[in-house]
Scaffold this motif. Structure first.
Motif, mmCIF file in Angstrom:
data_model
loop_
_atom_site.group_PDB
_atom_site.id
_atom_site.type_symbol
_atom_site.label_atom_id
_atom_site.label_comp_id
_atom_site.label_asym_id
_atom_site.label_seq_id
_atom_site.Cartn_x
_atom_site.Cartn_y
_atom_site.Cartn_z
ATOM 1 N N SER A 101 0.836 -1.201 0.000
ATOM 2 C CA SER A 101 0.000 0.000 0.000
ATOM 3 C C SER A 101 0.874 1.256 0.000
ATOM 4 N N ARG A 102 1.997 1.185 0.689
ATOM 5 C CA ARG A 102 2.998 2.258 0.677
ATOM 6 C C ARG A 102 4.341 1.625 0.973
ATOM 7 N N HIS A 103 5.323 1.896 0.109
ATOM 8 C CA HIS A 103 6.648 1.319 0.326
ATOM 9 C C HIS A 103 7.586 2.390 0.878
ATOM 10 N N HIS A 104 8.889 2.064 0.951
ATOM 11 C CA HIS A 104 9.853 2.948 1.598
ATOM 12 C C HIS A 104 9.988 4.298 0.891
ATOM 13 N N ASP A 105 9.621 4.346 -0.388
ATOM 14 C CA ASP A 105 9.724 5.622 -1.121
ATOM 15 C C ASP A 105 8.639 6.611 -0.717
ATOM 16 N N GLY A 106 7.697 6.172 0.114
ATOM 17 C CA GLY A 106 6.692 7.073 0.653
ATOM 18 C C GLY A 106 5.483 7.312 -0.217
ATOM 19 N N PHE A 107 5.438 6.684 -1.393
ATOM 20 C CA PHE A 107 4.314 6.907 -2.310
ATOM 21 C C PHE A 107 3.183 5.935 -1.981
ATOM 22 N N SER A 108 1.975 6.467 -1.812
ATOM 23 C CA SER A 108 0.817 5.649 -1.454
ATOM 24 C C SER A 108 0.082 5.176 -2.695
ATOM 25 N N MET A 109 -0.160 3.863 -2.763
ATOM 26 C CA MET A 109 -0.861 3.263 -3.905
ATOM 27 C C MET A 109 -2.369 3.232 -3.657
ATOM 28 N N PHE A 110 -2.873 4.201 -2.902
ATOM 29 C CA PHE A 110 -4.303 4.297 -2.616
ATOM 30 C C PHE A 110 -4.654 5.759 -2.371
ATOM 31 N N LYS A 111 -5.929 6.065 -2.412
ATOM 32 C CA LYS A 111 -6.408 7.409 -2.145
ATOM 33 C C LYS A 111 -6.294 7.691 -0.655
ATOM 34 N N THR A 112 -5.538 8.729 -0.297
ATOM 35 C CA THR A 112 -5.366 9.078 1.105
ATOM 36 C C THR A 112 -5.532 10.582 1.298
ATOM 37 N N ASP A 152 10.086 5.683 5.686
ATOM 38 C CA ASP A 152 9.648 6.606 4.628
ATOM 39 C C ASP A 152 10.792 7.540 4.255
ATOM 40 N N TRP A 153 11.284 7.416 3.015
ATOM 41 C CA TRP A 153 12.381 8.272 2.547
ATOM 42 C C TRP A 153 11.893 9.636 2.042
ATOM 43 N N HIS A 154 10.583 9.820 1.961
ATOM 44 C CA HIS A 154 10.021 11.031 1.358
ATOM 45 C C HIS A 154 9.451 12.001 2.394
ATOM 46 N N ASP A 156 9.143 14.310 5.451
ATOM 47 C CA ASP A 156 10.064 15.047 6.318
ATOM 48 C C ASP A 156 9.908 14.683 7.787
ATOM 49 N N ASP A 157 8.696 14.267 8.178
ATOM 50 C CA ASP A 157 8.449 13.941 9.582
ATOM 51 C C ASP A 157 9.023 12.593 9.985
ATOM 52 N N TYR A 158 9.531 11.837 9.012
ATOM 53 C CA TYR A 158 10.256 10.618 9.368
ATOM 54 C C TYR A 158 11.637 11.064 9.852
ATOM 55 N N PHE A 159 11.655 11.540 11.080
ATOM 56 C CA PHE A 159 12.863 12.126 11.651
ATOM 57 C C PHE A 159 12.865 11.874 13.147
ATOM 58 N N PRO A 160 13.930 11.328 13.741
ATOM 59 C CA PRO A 160 15.277 11.266 13.189
ATOM 60 C C PRO A 160 15.409 10.259 12.045
ATOM 61 N N ARG A 161 16.394 10.510 11.186
ATOM 62 C CA ARG A 161 16.650 9.620 10.060
ATOM 63 C C ARG A 161 17.089 8.247 10.551
ATOM 64 N N GLY A 162 16.791 7.246 9.722
ATOM 65 C CA GLY A 162 17.234 5.897 10.028
ATOM 66 C C GLY A 162 18.580 5.615 9.386
ATOM 67 N N ARG A 163 18.845 4.335 9.158
ATOM 68 C CA ARG A 163 20.134 3.930 8.592
ATOM 69 C C ARG A 163 20.165 3.995 7.080
ATOM 70 N N THR A 164 18.983 4.097 6.436
ATOM 71 C CA THR A 164 18.924 4.087 4.970
ATOM 72 C C THR A 164 18.431 5.434 4.441
ATOM 73 N N GLY A 165 18.660 5.656 3.154
ATOM 74 C CA GLY A 165 18.144 6.858 2.497
ATOM 75 C C GLY A 165 18.873 8.132 2.833
ATOM 76 N N ASN A 166 20.024 8.047 3.465
ATOM 77 C CA ASN A 166 20.723 9.257 3.891
ATOM 78 C C ASN A 166 21.507 9.929 2.766
ATOM 79 N N GLY A 167 21.594 9.265 1.618
ATOM 80 C CA GLY A 167 22.233 9.900 0.463
ATOM 81 C C GLY A 167 21.231 10.573 -0.465
ATOM 82 N N ILE A 168 19.952 10.549 -0.087
ATOM 83 C CA ILE A 168 18.898 11.149 -0.908
ATOM 84 C C ILE A 168 18.829 12.648 -0.621
ATOM 85 N N LYS A 169 19.074 13.460 -1.622
ATOM 86 C CA LYS A 169 19.065 14.912 -1.443
ATOM 87 C C LYS A 169 17.629 15.441 -1.346
ATOM 88 N N GLY A 170 17.467 16.471 -0.540
ATOM 89 C CA GLY A 170 16.163 17.113 -0.418
ATOM 90 C C GLY A 170 15.373 16.677 0.787
#
Length: 440
Positions: A101-112, A152-154, A156-170
């Protein structure tokens, strides 16, 4: 000192497997159904499929937020047909479907309503594929589970950051409490707008665990599982909760999952020991090739023999198999995946009695065989016999008769105080699975 360490270990073990949560009668019935279902379809599908490089492409290629946000404009799966997907699952012998329904990239495959970063608001397709799939599943009697990413790599409220996605700019800093609330909103939507949902399949817990390069440490955040699990069970008491956190069982969970490893094995590094296996229903997930999401260059497609034997081994370990496919961005599932699933379905049509509604048999699994059991019948699945004589030690149950499952022909055997000896010399061994029925 040794006594103190032992007491601490016992307390930790108790906390890991004890449950304050009291499941409802409906939930217990759902667990029993799940335990007997044995075979499900896993679907990893999202805007990442456009790039054809798996579901971790945002992390693996360090694609910036700005650039990744262009992908929804390319995602228009006009060939998506939920009837075809559900029909394929049924013909393959699968009893349920688990879809992202939603993967690590943060995009939801449903109406939210939680944000506009979803398939209805952000893509030219503008349809809720989960609703379309849910309607078809309900119509055809296939149970539906929703995979839901904690990571969620997308957002902003997924903070503090985890171990992954730290090279993603923005990526920016936000508020963890807002993120927990965001998840509660989405989970409420998933459990309110799509009819009966059989389960929620969480993933990403491990991202917030400290890592020293060798072992996981303590959590950096509070996932608020007590609140989240209660929310789910309050809305739909039958809904089963599983979490791919690789740490056994937490209070409120209804089944235990294993990723690409049979229970008790640890070839991946985040598997389990035999002591970590709970008494809850079990599930192992595996890929049909080597990728979860669509990967254009992944040609490591598992053979008919490998797939059927994995299903058999899973049953012999007392666990369901959740077998994954990654649909293409147009909504189609690759033809070779469909063919493989159909081959499994044909095999189950003939041999499903030895898989469905069975428990792990009393003959412990080895590389050569596994066993399943239904009432007074034990099904011995011999997959890789090394000799014409099979010796099973410590088998002391009283046997009434033994025969080959497919032909009902008698099997010669001898039983003594040392165990059971089965003579396979007069039988052409099935290259995939020779099934022997032992009646007690």
């Amino acid at each position: 000192m040794k006594i103190k360490i032992l007491l601490i270990c016992l307390l930790l073990s108790f906390n890991l497997f004890s449950q304050k949560y009291n499941p409802t009668k409906e939930n217990l019935e759902a667990r029993e159904w799940f335990k007997n279902a044995k075979f499900g379809l896993f679907i990893h599908w999202g805007i990442y499929s456009v790039l054809g490089d798996g579901e971790w492409v945002m992390q693996n290629q360090n694609i910036s937020i700005k650039d990744y946000e262009k992908l929804p404009t390319f995602f228009n799966p006009i060939d998506f047909n939920p009837k075809e997907w559900v029909k394929m699952a049924k013909e393959s012998g699968m009893k349920y479907i688990t879809i992202t329904s939603r993967h690590h990239d943060g995009f939801s495959m449903f109406k939210t309503k939680a944000n506009d970063y979803n398939i209805v608001n952000a893509t030219p397709f503008k349809k809720d594929i989960l609703k379309m799939l849910a309607e078809e599943c309900h119509k055809e009697g296939i149970k539906l589970f929703f995979y839901y990413s904690l990571l969620d790599w997308h957002n902003d409220d997924y903070f503090p950051r985890g171990r992954t996605g730290n090279g993603i700019k923005g990526r920016k800093e936000g508020d963890w409490a807002n993120y927990i609330n965001f998840m509660k909103i989405q989970l409420t939507e998933l459990l309110t707008n799509y009819g009966e949902i059989a389960g929620i399949w969480f993933d990403g817990h491990w991202d917030q665990k400290e890592w020293d390069g060798k072992t996981f440490g303590k959590l950096k955040v509070d996932w608020h599982y007590d609140e989240i699990y209660k929310l789910i069970h309050d809305i739909q008491p039958k809904c089963l909760i599983g979490n791919n956190h690789h740490i056994g069982i937490l209070d409120g969970e209804d089944f235990q999952m294993f990723e690409k490893d049979l229970p008790g094995n640890n070839t991946t590094g985040f598997g389990s020991s035999k002591e970590d296996i709970s008494q809850l229903p079990l599930e192992v997930c595996e890929t049909i090739n080597n990728s979860w999401g669509f990967n254009l260059q992944d040609n490591s497609h598992k053979s008919k023999k490998e797939l059927i034997q994995y299903l058999v081994k899973a049953s012999g370990h007392g666990t369901n198999l959740l077998l994954n496919v990654g649909p293409m961005p147009n909504g189609k599932i690759q033809s070779n995946h469909i063919s493989s699933l159909k081959e499994i379905g044909n095999w189950l049509t003939k041999n499903g009695e030895t898989i469905y509604n069975t428990s792990q048999g009393p003959i412990l699994p080895t590389e050569e065989y596994v066993s399943t059991q239904k009432q007074n019948k034990i099904y011995l699945h011999i997959m890789n016999p090394k000799k014409n004589i099979l010796f099973i030690d410590s088998f002391i149950k009283k046997i009434k008769k033994i025969k080959y499952f497919d032909s009902n022909k008698k099997v010669n055997y001898n039983q003594n105080k040392f165990g059971l000896i089965i003579d396979l010399s007069n039988r052409n061994i099935d290259p995939i699975d020779t099934i022997i029925e032992i009646e007690l």
